[in-house]
Design a protein around this motif. Sequence first.
Motif, PDB file in Angstrom:
ATOM      1  N   THR A 145      -9.778   7.230  -6.072  1.00  0.00           N
ATOM      2  CA  THR A 145      -9.914   6.005  -5.285  1.00  0.00           C
ATOM      3  C   THR A 145      -8.994   6.007  -4.075  1.00  0.00           C
ATOM      4  O   THR A 145      -7.927   6.637  -4.060  1.00  0.00           O
ATOM      5  N   HIS A 146      -9.424   5.322  -3.040  1.00  0.00           N
ATOM      6  CA  HIS A 146      -8.628   5.127  -1.839  1.00  0.00           C
ATOM      7  C   HIS A 146      -7.703   3.925  -1.974  1.00  0.00           C
ATOM      8  O   HIS A 146      -6.844   3.698  -1.123  1.00  0.00           O
ATOM      9  N   ILE A 147      -7.889   3.159  -3.038  1.00  0.00           N
ATOM     10  CA  ILE A 147      -7.127   1.929  -3.248  1.00  0.00           C
ATOM     11  C   ILE A 147      -5.722   2.260  -3.747  1.00  0.00           C
ATOM     12  O   ILE A 147      -5.537   3.089  -4.636  1.00  0.00           O
ATOM     13  N   GLY A 148      -4.723   1.608  -3.200  1.00  0.00           N
ATOM     14  CA  GLY A 148      -3.389   1.656  -3.770  1.00  0.00           C
ATOM     15  C   GLY A 148      -2.441   2.660  -3.155  1.00  0.00           C
ATOM     16  O   GLY A 148      -2.804   3.501  -2.329  1.00  0.00           O
ATOM     17  N   TYR A 149      -1.197   2.581  -3.604  1.00  0.00           N
ATOM     18  CA  TYR A 149      -0.095   3.396  -3.103  1.00  0.00           C
ATOM     19  C   TYR A 149       0.095   4.660  -3.932  1.00  0.00           C
ATOM     20  O   TYR A 149       0.393   5.725  -3.409  1.00  0.00           O
ATOM     21  N   GLU A 150      -0.084   4.539  -5.250  1.00  0.00           N
ATOM     22  CA  GLU A 150       0.190   5.645  -6.164  1.00  0.00           C
ATOM     23  C   GLU A 150      -1.089   6.386  -6.535  1.00  0.00           C
ATOM     24  O   GLU A 150      -2.198   5.874  -6.364  1.00  0.00           O
ATOM     25  N   VAL A 151      -0.912   7.599  -7.059  1.00  0.00           N
ATOM     26  CA  VAL A 151      -2.024   8.413  -7.527  1.00  0.00           C
ATOM     27  C   VAL A 151      -1.735   8.857  -8.952  1.00  0.00           C
ATOM     28  O   VAL A 151      -0.636   8.647  -9.480  1.00  0.00           O
ATOM     29  N   ILE A 152      -2.696   9.497  -9.572  1.00  0.00           N
ATOM     30  CA  ILE A 152      -2.529   9.915 -10.954  1.00  0.00           C
ATOM     31  C   ILE A 152      -1.588  11.116 -11.087  1.00  0.00           C
ATOM     32  O   ILE A 152      -0.999  11.342 -12.137  1.00  0.00           O
ATOM     33  N   ASP A 153      -1.391  11.894 -10.006  1.00  0.00           N
ATOM     34  CA  ASP A 153      -0.645  13.151 -10.074  1.00  0.00           C
ATOM     35  C   ASP A 153       0.861  12.915 -10.020  1.00  0.00           C
ATOM     36  O   ASP A 153       1.402  12.408  -9.030  1.00  0.00           O
ATOM     37  N   ALA A 154       1.559  13.325 -11.082  1.00  0.00           N
ATOM     38  CA  ALA A 154       2.998  13.097 -11.201  1.00  0.00           C
ATOM     39  C   ALA A 154       3.826  13.739 -10.088  1.00  0.00           C
ATOM     40  O   ALA A 154       4.818  13.145  -9.664  1.00  0.00           O
ATOM     41  N   GLY A 210     -14.349   0.824   1.571  1.00  0.00           N
ATOM     42  CA  GLY A 210     -13.942   1.014   2.955  1.00  0.00           C
ATOM     43  C   GLY A 210     -12.447   1.189   3.092  1.00  0.00           C
ATOM     44  O   GLY A 210     -11.668   0.712   2.248  1.00  0.00           O
ATOM     45  N   GLN A 211     -12.053   1.877   4.149  1.00  0.00           N
ATOM     46  CA  GLN A 211     -10.636   2.060   4.466  1.00  0.00           C
ATOM     47  C   GLN A 211     -10.479   2.207   5.976  1.00  0.00           C
ATOM     48  O   GLN A 211     -11.222   2.964   6.609  1.00  0.00           O
ATOM     49  N   VAL A 217       3.214   3.852  15.183  1.00  0.00           N
ATOM     50  CA  VAL A 217       4.204   4.758  15.765  1.00  0.00           C
ATOM     51  C   VAL A 217       4.370   5.935  14.827  1.00  0.00           C
ATOM     52  O   VAL A 217       3.962   5.891  13.656  1.00  0.00           O
ATOM     53  N   SER A 218       4.973   6.988  15.324  1.00  0.00           N
ATOM     54  CA  SER A 218       5.188   8.168  14.498  1.00  0.00           C
ATOM     55  C   SER A 218       6.019   7.827  13.259  1.00  0.00           C
ATOM     56  O   SER A 218       7.063   7.178  13.352  1.00  0.00           O
ATOM     57  N   GLY A 219       5.537   8.232  12.073  1.00  0.00           N
ATOM     58  CA  GLY A 219       6.235   7.964  10.829  1.00  0.00           C
ATOM     59  C   GLY A 219       5.821   6.697  10.120  1.00  0.00           C
ATOM     60  O   GLY A 219       6.204   6.470   8.969  1.00  0.00           O
ATOM     61  N   TRP A 220       5.018   5.844  10.796  1.00  0.00           N
ATOM     62  CA  TRP A 220       4.563   4.583  10.197  1.00  0.00           C
ATOM     63  C   TRP A 220       3.054   4.646  10.001  1.00  0.00           C
ATOM     64  O   TRP A 220       2.299   4.751  10.959  1.00  0.00           O
ATOM     65  N   ASN A 221       2.607   4.587   8.724  1.00  0.00           N
ATOM     66  CA  ASN A 221       1.190   4.644   8.376  1.00  0.00           C
ATOM     67  C   ASN A 221       0.753   3.352   7.707  1.00  0.00           C
ATOM     68  O   ASN A 221       1.464   2.815   6.846  1.00  0.00           O
ATOM     69  N   VAL A 222      -0.425   2.869   8.083  1.00  0.00           N
ATOM     70  CA  VAL A 222      -0.967   1.633   7.532  1.00  0.00           C
ATOM     71  C   VAL A 222      -2.395   1.892   7.051  1.00  0.00           C
ATOM     72  O   VAL A 222      -3.215   2.452   7.791  1.00  0.00           O
ATOM     73  N   TYR A 223      -2.702   1.470   5.808  1.00  0.00           N
ATOM     74  CA  TYR A 223      -4.035   1.626   5.225  1.00  0.00           C
ATOM     75  C   TYR A 223      -4.542   0.259   4.772  1.00  0.00           C
ATOM     76  O   TYR A 223      -3.886  -0.413   3.962  1.00  0.00           O
ATOM     77  N   LEU A 224      -5.690  -0.159   5.278  1.00  0.00           N
ATOM     78  CA  LEU A 224      -6.362  -1.378   4.840  1.00  0.00           C
ATOM     79  C   LEU A 224      -7.572  -0.968   4.010  1.00  0.00           C
ATOM     80  O   LEU A 224      -8.498  -0.329   4.520  1.00  0.00           O
TER      81      LEU A 224
END
Length: 385
Positions: A145-154, A210-211, A217-224
Motif C-alpha cells: 500500500t501507498h498509505i502510511g509512513y511505515e512498511v512491513i520490512d523491518a 491515489g497519491q 525543498v531539498s530533503g523535505w518530502n510530502v505524500y498525500l
Amino acid sequence: MKKTVLLLSSLFAGFGAFAQDSTSTTPGKFTFSGYMDTYYLGNFNNPKSQSNLGLNGSGVGNARAFDQKAGQFGIGLIQAKATYTADKVDAVMDLTFGTFADLGNYGNNVGLLGTPGSTALAIKQAYIVFKATPKLSFTAGQFGTHIGYEVIDAPVNYNYSLSNLFNNGPFYHIGLKAQYAFSDRAYLMLGVVNNVDNLVDNNKKKGLIGQFFFSPVSGWNVYLNGIISNEASQDVTGVKADDASYSLFDLTTTYQITSKFYLGLNAATGSQKGDYQGVGGPSTSKSWGGVAVYTNYAFTDKFGLGLRYETFDNKNGARALTDAAGNGASVNSITITGNITAADGHVLLKPELRLDSYSANKFEKNDGSLTKSQTTLGMAAIFKF
C-alpha cells in the motif's frame, strides 16, 4: 461506476502507447535481496499468556501488529526479493515467510479452492512496471500500500515494533495504477484495485487509490494519500454492496533537517459503514484516526536513537483496536528505539522500549487482574543482504 470505467479507459490507453514503443536499448539488470529478523521482548506486566496483544471482547487482543510474543524469542519475517530492471519494464517478485508474513498477508490465507494454507500467502508483492515514457509508468499486480509512513520490512523502519496506524491497515492492494512525474519533485499516482487487503474481489465494485507527492525543498518530502472502496460482501443476505463503504485519507511527510537529524509525521483519518467485508455492522458511518511523530538522530554512522509518539482514536469501534471489554478505545504510545549497525552493514540491532496506554483496561497481569497500560523492552536482530 462511471468514474471507474473512465479511469480504466485512461490506463489502458496509456498501455497502448507503451505497446507502440516497447524496444529496449540496454540489457536488463537482475538483482536479488532479502532479510530475516529475530527478536526478544520482555513485558513488565508479566502476562500469563506471554502475549503483548492484551485482551478484547473475544479474548484475542490487538494491541500490536507483529511483535506479539512476550518473554520469549520469536522469528519475525524472512524475505526473498528478486527484481528485474530494464529501460521499458521492471518486474518485482517479493516473497516472504514466517509468522509476520502470515499476519501481513492475512487476506491471502485461503486459496481459490477455499482451503487454508494457500501458496498465495507467501506473495508479499508481485508486479510489473511498464514505462510508457520517461514520465509515465503503469504498475499491474499485487503491491504494498501507498498509505502510511511505515512498511512491513523491518530494515526499512527505524522502529522495530509497528505503529497502530500501520496495524489498522491497509497492507497491500491488487490492481492497476498509473504514475506521472511532473518533475523530479512532484508526481501523481491514480489506480484501480480489487479492494482492501484481500486476494480476490469480495464484490463487483472496485476501489480507487491515489497519491500526490511533492518536495517543496531539498530533503523535505510530502505524500498525500487516499483510498475509497466498497467493501461489502456480495453474498450477505439483505445487504447491498452500495451500503458498505471504506475511505482513508493520509498525510505522510519527512524532513532531513541535517545530515544527522531526521523528522517525520503521519496523520490519517478514515471511515466505514455497513457490512465491511462480510463482518456486518450498522449503516451509520464510523470513523477512526491517528497521528504519529517520528524523530531520530545519528550520533555516529553506526549508532542512532529514535523516538516515536503516537495517538490513535478508535472510540467509535470502526477498527479492530478495542479495550478488554471489546469496546472501541483510544491509545497513546511512546517508542524509543536504538539502531546499531554491525558486520559491514549486514546486521542491524534494534534495542527498543515501548509504552502503550489505553483509555480503558486492556492488558492482563500475572495475577489475572487488568490494567490500562503495558511496557515492553527487548531487542531485534536483523540480517539483510
